[in-house]
Design a protein around this motif. Structure first.
Motif, PDB file in Angstrom:
ATOM      1  N   ARG A   1       0.847  -1.177   0.000  1.00  0.00           N
ATOM      2  CA  ARG A   1       0.000   0.000   0.000  1.00  0.00           C
ATOM      3  C   ARG A   1       0.888   1.235   0.000  1.00  0.00           C
ATOM      4  NH1 ARG A   1      -4.866  -2.125   0.257  1.00  0.00           N
ATOM      5  NH2 ARG A   1      -5.300  -3.835   1.639  1.00  0.00           N
ATOM      6  N   LEU A   2       0.312   2.349  -0.436  1.00  0.00           N
ATOM      7  CA  LEU A   2       1.056   3.596  -0.535  1.00  0.00           C
ATOM      8  C   LEU A   2       0.351   4.699   0.236  1.00  0.00           C
ATOM      9  CD1 LEU A   2       1.705   3.516  -4.386  1.00  0.00           C
ATOM     10  CD2 LEU A   2       3.284   2.844  -2.592  1.00  0.00           C
ATOM     11  N   GLU A   3       1.116   5.718   0.564  1.00  0.00           N
ATOM     12  CA  GLU A   3       0.549   6.933   1.132  1.00  0.00           C
ATOM     13  C   GLU A   3       1.232   8.106   0.443  1.00  0.00           C
ATOM     14  OE1 GLU A   3       1.374   7.205   5.293  1.00  0.00           O
ATOM     15  OE2 GLU A   3       3.511   6.920   5.039  1.00  0.00           O
ATOM     16  N   LEU A   4       0.644   9.278   0.533  1.00  0.00           N
ATOM     17  CA  LEU A   4       1.239  10.448  -0.093  1.00  0.00           C
ATOM     18  C   LEU A   4       2.358  10.998   0.779  1.00  0.00           C
ATOM     19  CD1 LEU A   4      -1.903  12.239  -1.538  1.00  0.00           C
ATOM     20  CD2 LEU A   4      -0.173  10.920  -2.761  1.00  0.00           C
ATOM     21  N   GLY A   5       3.511  11.231   0.133  1.00  0.00           N
ATOM     22  CA  GLY A   5       4.656  11.784   0.844  1.00  0.00           C
ATOM     23  C   GLY A   5       4.599  13.298   0.862  1.00  0.00           C
ATOM     24  N   GLU A   6       5.723  13.896   1.196  1.00  0.00           N
ATOM     25  CA  GLU A   6       5.816  15.350   1.261  1.00  0.00           C
ATOM     26  C   GLU A   6       5.695  15.942  -0.148  1.00  0.00           C
ATOM     27  OE1 GLU A   6       5.955  17.189   4.063  1.00  0.00           O
ATOM     28  OE2 GLU A   6       5.695  15.267   5.078  1.00  0.00           O
ATOM     29  N   ALA A   7       5.196  17.167  -0.230  1.00  0.00           N
ATOM     30  CA  ALA A   7       5.039  17.857  -1.511  1.00  0.00           C
ATOM     31  C   ALA A   7       6.409  18.253  -2.055  1.00  0.00           C
ATOM     32  CB  ALA A   7       4.163  19.093  -1.339  1.00  0.00           C
ATOM     33  N   ASP A   8       6.560  18.124  -3.392  1.00  0.00           N
ATOM     34  CA  ASP A   8       7.811  18.556  -4.020  1.00  0.00           C
ATOM     35  C   ASP A   8       7.687  20.023  -4.412  1.00  0.00           C
ATOM     36  OD1 ASP A   8       6.263  18.620  -6.334  1.00  0.00           O
ATOM     37  OD2 ASP A   8       7.172  16.828  -7.212  1.00  0.00           O
ATOM     38  N   ALA A   9       8.638  20.527  -5.202  1.00  0.00           N
ATOM     39  CA  ALA A   9       8.658  21.946  -5.574  1.00  0.00           C
ATOM     40  C   ALA A   9       7.424  22.368  -6.354  1.00  0.00           C
ATOM     41  CB  ALA A   9       9.920  22.248  -6.381  1.00  0.00           C
ATOM     42  N   SER A  10       6.808  21.413  -7.082  1.00  0.00           N
ATOM     43  CA  SER A  10       5.615  21.763  -7.859  1.00  0.00           C
ATOM     44  C   SER A  10       4.341  21.665  -7.021  1.00  0.00           C
ATOM     45  CB  SER A  10       5.490  20.833  -9.077  1.00  0.00           C
ATOM     46  OG  SER A  10       5.113  19.527  -8.663  1.00  0.00           O
ATOM     47  N   GLY A  11       4.479  21.207  -5.784  1.00  0.00           N
ATOM     48  CA  GLY A  11       3.303  21.071  -4.927  1.00  0.00           C
ATOM     49  C   GLY A  11       2.675  19.692  -4.988  1.00  0.00           C
ATOM     50  N   ARG A  12       3.232  18.824  -5.815  1.00  0.00           N
ATOM     51  CA  ARG A  12       2.674  17.484  -5.972  1.00  0.00           C
ATOM     52  C   ARG A  12       3.244  16.557  -4.900  1.00  0.00           C
ATOM     53  NH1 ARG A  12       2.722  14.664 -11.722  1.00  0.00           N
ATOM     54  NH2 ARG A  12       1.088  16.210 -12.009  1.00  0.00           N
ATOM     55  N   ARG A  13       2.368  15.801  -4.264  1.00  0.00           N
ATOM     56  CA  ARG A  13       2.785  14.813  -3.274  1.00  0.00           C
ATOM     57  C   ARG A  13       2.907  13.472  -3.965  1.00  0.00           C
ATOM     58  NH1 ARG A  13      -1.341  15.170   1.480  1.00  0.00           N
ATOM     59  NH2 ARG A  13       0.144  13.702   2.383  1.00  0.00           N
ATOM     60  N   ARG A  14       4.075  12.880  -3.879  1.00  0.00           N
ATOM     61  CA  ARG A  14       4.349  11.596  -4.539  1.00  0.00           C
ATOM     62  C   ARG A  14       3.972  10.435  -3.620  1.00  0.00           C
ATOM     63  NH1 ARG A  14       5.075  13.204  -9.616  1.00  0.00           N
ATOM     64  NH2 ARG A  14       6.561  14.880  -9.748  1.00  0.00           N
ATOM     65  N   PRO A  15       3.473   9.331  -4.202  1.00  0.00           N
ATOM     66  CA  PRO A  15       3.177   8.156  -3.388  1.00  0.00           C
ATOM     67  C   PRO A  15       4.465   7.509  -2.871  1.00  0.00           C
ATOM     68  CG  PRO A  15       2.382   7.878  -5.658  1.00  0.00           C
ATOM     69  CD  PRO A  15       3.088   9.176  -5.588  1.00  0.00           C
ATOM     70  N   VAL A  16       4.450   7.087  -1.629  1.00  0.00           N
ATOM     71  CA  VAL A  16       5.576   6.385  -1.019  1.00  0.00           C
ATOM     72  C   VAL A  16       5.024   5.127  -0.337  1.00  0.00           C
ATOM     73  CG1 VAL A  16       7.022   8.432  -0.688  1.00  0.00           C
ATOM     74  CG2 VAL A  16       5.425   7.766   1.083  1.00  0.00           C
ATOM     75  N   PRO A  17       5.828   4.054  -0.269  1.00  0.00           N
ATOM     76  CA  PRO A  17       5.343   2.821   0.357  1.00  0.00           C
ATOM     77  C   PRO A  17       4.965   3.035   1.820  1.00  0.00           C
ATOM     78  CG  PRO A  17       7.386   2.435  -0.835  1.00  0.00           C
ATOM     79  CD  PRO A  17       7.168   3.920  -0.817  1.00  0.00           C
ATOM     80  N   LEU A  18       3.894   2.419   2.230  1.00  0.00           N
ATOM     81  CA  LEU A  18       3.436   2.458   3.615  1.00  0.00           C
ATOM     82  C   LEU A  18       4.047   1.245   4.323  1.00  0.00           C
ATOM     83  CD1 LEU A  18       1.654   3.850   5.713  1.00  0.00           C
ATOM     84  CD2 LEU A  18      -0.258   2.465   4.911  1.00  0.00           C
ATOM     85  N   THR A  19       4.989   1.483   5.197  1.00  0.00           N
ATOM     86  CA  THR A  19       5.730   0.419   5.877  1.00  0.00           C
ATOM     87  C   THR A  19       4.786  -0.518   6.620  1.00  0.00           C
ATOM     88  OG1 THR A  19       7.568   1.941   6.145  1.00  0.00           O
ATOM     89  CG2 THR A  19       7.619  -0.053   7.480  1.00  0.00           C
ATOM     90  N   GLY A  20       5.012  -1.828   6.432  1.00  0.00           N
ATOM     91  CA  GLY A  20       4.214  -2.836   7.135  1.00  0.00           C
ATOM     92  C   GLY A  20       2.875  -3.137   6.496  1.00  0.00           C
ATOM     93  N   SER A  21       2.586  -2.589   5.313  1.00  0.00           N
ATOM     94  CA  SER A  21       1.278  -2.813   4.696  1.00  0.00           C
ATOM     95  C   SER A  21       1.313  -3.861   3.588  1.00  0.00           C
ATOM     96  CB  SER A  21       0.749  -1.490   4.137  1.00  0.00           C
ATOM     97  OG  SER A  21       1.536  -1.084   3.023  1.00  0.00           O
ATOM     98  N   GLU A  22       2.427  -4.589   3.476  1.00  0.00           N
ATOM     99  CA  GLU A  22       2.555  -5.575   2.415  1.00  0.00           C
ATOM    100  C   GLU A  22       1.490  -6.662   2.556  1.00  0.00           C
ATOM    101  OE1 GLU A  22       4.975  -4.792   4.561  1.00  0.00           O
ATOM    102  OE2 GLU A  22       6.353  -3.618   3.340  1.00  0.00           O
ATOM    103  N   PHE A  23       1.052  -7.222   1.428  1.00  0.00           N
ATOM    104  CA  PHE A  23       0.089  -8.314   1.455  1.00  0.00           C
ATOM    105  C   PHE A  23       0.290  -9.185   0.221  1.00  0.00           C
ATOM    106  CE2 PHE A  23      -1.835  -4.800  -0.765  1.00  0.00           C
ATOM    107  CZ  PHE A  23      -2.463  -5.376  -1.864  1.00  0.00           C
ATOM    108  N   PHE A  24      -0.261 -10.379   0.234  1.00  0.00           N
ATOM    109  CA  PHE A  24      -0.157 -11.310  -0.885  1.00  0.00           C
ATOM    110  C   PHE A  24      -1.460 -11.330  -1.641  1.00  0.00           C
ATOM    111  CE2 PHE A  24       3.122 -12.741   1.997  1.00  0.00           C
ATOM    112  CZ  PHE A  24       4.185 -12.961   1.126  1.00  0.00           C
ATOM    113  N   PHE A  25      -1.350 -11.467  -2.966  1.00  0.00           N
ATOM    114  CA  PHE A  25      -2.521 -11.529  -3.827  1.00  0.00           C
ATOM    115  C   PHE A  25      -2.303 -12.695  -4.784  1.00  0.00           C
ATOM    116  CE2 PHE A  25      -5.141 -10.381  -7.444  1.00  0.00           C
ATOM    117  CZ  PHE A  25      -6.293  -9.916  -6.829  1.00  0.00           C
ATOM    118  N   PRO A  26      -3.156 -13.713  -4.744  1.00  0.00           N
ATOM    119  CA  PRO A  26      -2.935 -14.867  -5.630  1.00  0.00           C
ATOM    120  C   PRO A  26      -3.145 -14.470  -7.098  1.00  0.00           C
ATOM    121  CG  PRO A  26      -5.025 -15.067  -4.467  1.00  0.00           C
ATOM    122  CD  PRO A  26      -4.343 -13.851  -3.914  1.00  0.00           C
ATOM    123  N   ALA A  27      -2.221 -14.941  -7.949  1.00  0.00           N
ATOM    124  CA  ALA A  27      -2.317 -14.635  -9.375  1.00  0.00           C
ATOM    125  C   ALA A  27      -1.638 -15.734 -10.173  1.00  0.00           C
ATOM    126  CB  ALA A  27      -1.664 -13.290  -9.675  1.00  0.00           C
TER     127      ALA A  27
END
Length: 176
Positions: free
Chosen positions: A1-27
């Motif tokens: 899972r991801l969360e929005l990180g700090e805003a960059d110079a353009s004001g856009r917040r980039r997604p960053v991994p949310l620690t401990g939110s990993e999960f398995f998905f069968p495929a």
């Protein structure tokens, strides 16, 4: 899972991994298609393959043949990140080469060489033209919506940018 990180110079917040939110998905199959790089370590047992300084697999640009006979490659593993169209095109060239290889035909016979641009000297002296500035969604609206940030050029901006670009490569020399 991801969360929005700090805003960059353009004001856009980039997604960053949310620690401990990993999960398995069968495929049954997973096709990575963005921001991926090849793990060429799995090829270490194949003596004769050449790896480029950019950590890509070296292959002939016309035949897609590698230095190891019978091994062909194309797409991002050879070019690095590029377009789907280019990957499909090299896949077709590799398939043609594989067919020729398996049937004992010459891999190069009748095939054009790699594409190269024809150098055209400009008829008029070129002066650098500034790029058009892409209109963007105002910062306060960006944080409250999922709308595109880059709004696209107006028709006039698109014409100016195309004229600037085409003039530089010699395809258009008349001034508007």
């Amino acid at each position: 899972r991801l969360e929005l990180g700090e805003a960059d110079a353009s004001g856009r917040r980039r997604p960053v991994p949310l620690t401990g939110s990993e999960f398995f998905f069968p495929a049954e199959a997973v096709i990575p298609a963005i921001g991926q790089t090849a793990d060429l370590g799995v090829l270490n047992s194949l003596t004769g393959l050449e790896i480029s300084p950019q950590h890509l697999l070296a292959a002939d640009p016309v035949t897609c043949a590698t230095a190891l006979p019978g091994v062909f490659a194309g797409g991002d593993i050879v070019s690095g990140p590029y377009t789907v169209v280019a990957a499909v095109a090299t896949g077709k060239e590799a398939a043609a080469s594989i067919h020729r290889y398996l049937t004992g035909q010459d891999l190069r016979h009748g095939r054009p060489g790699p594409w190269q641009a024809i150098p055209y000297p400009p008829r008029h002296p070129l002066s650098p033209q500034p790029r058009e500035t892409m209109p963007q969604l105002p910062l306060p609206q960006r944080v409250t919506t999922f709308k595109e940030v880059a709004l696209g050029f107006s028709e006039d901006q698109a014409h100016r940018e195309a004229a600037r670009c085409l003039r530089l490569c010699g395809l258009q020399t008349a001034r508007r």
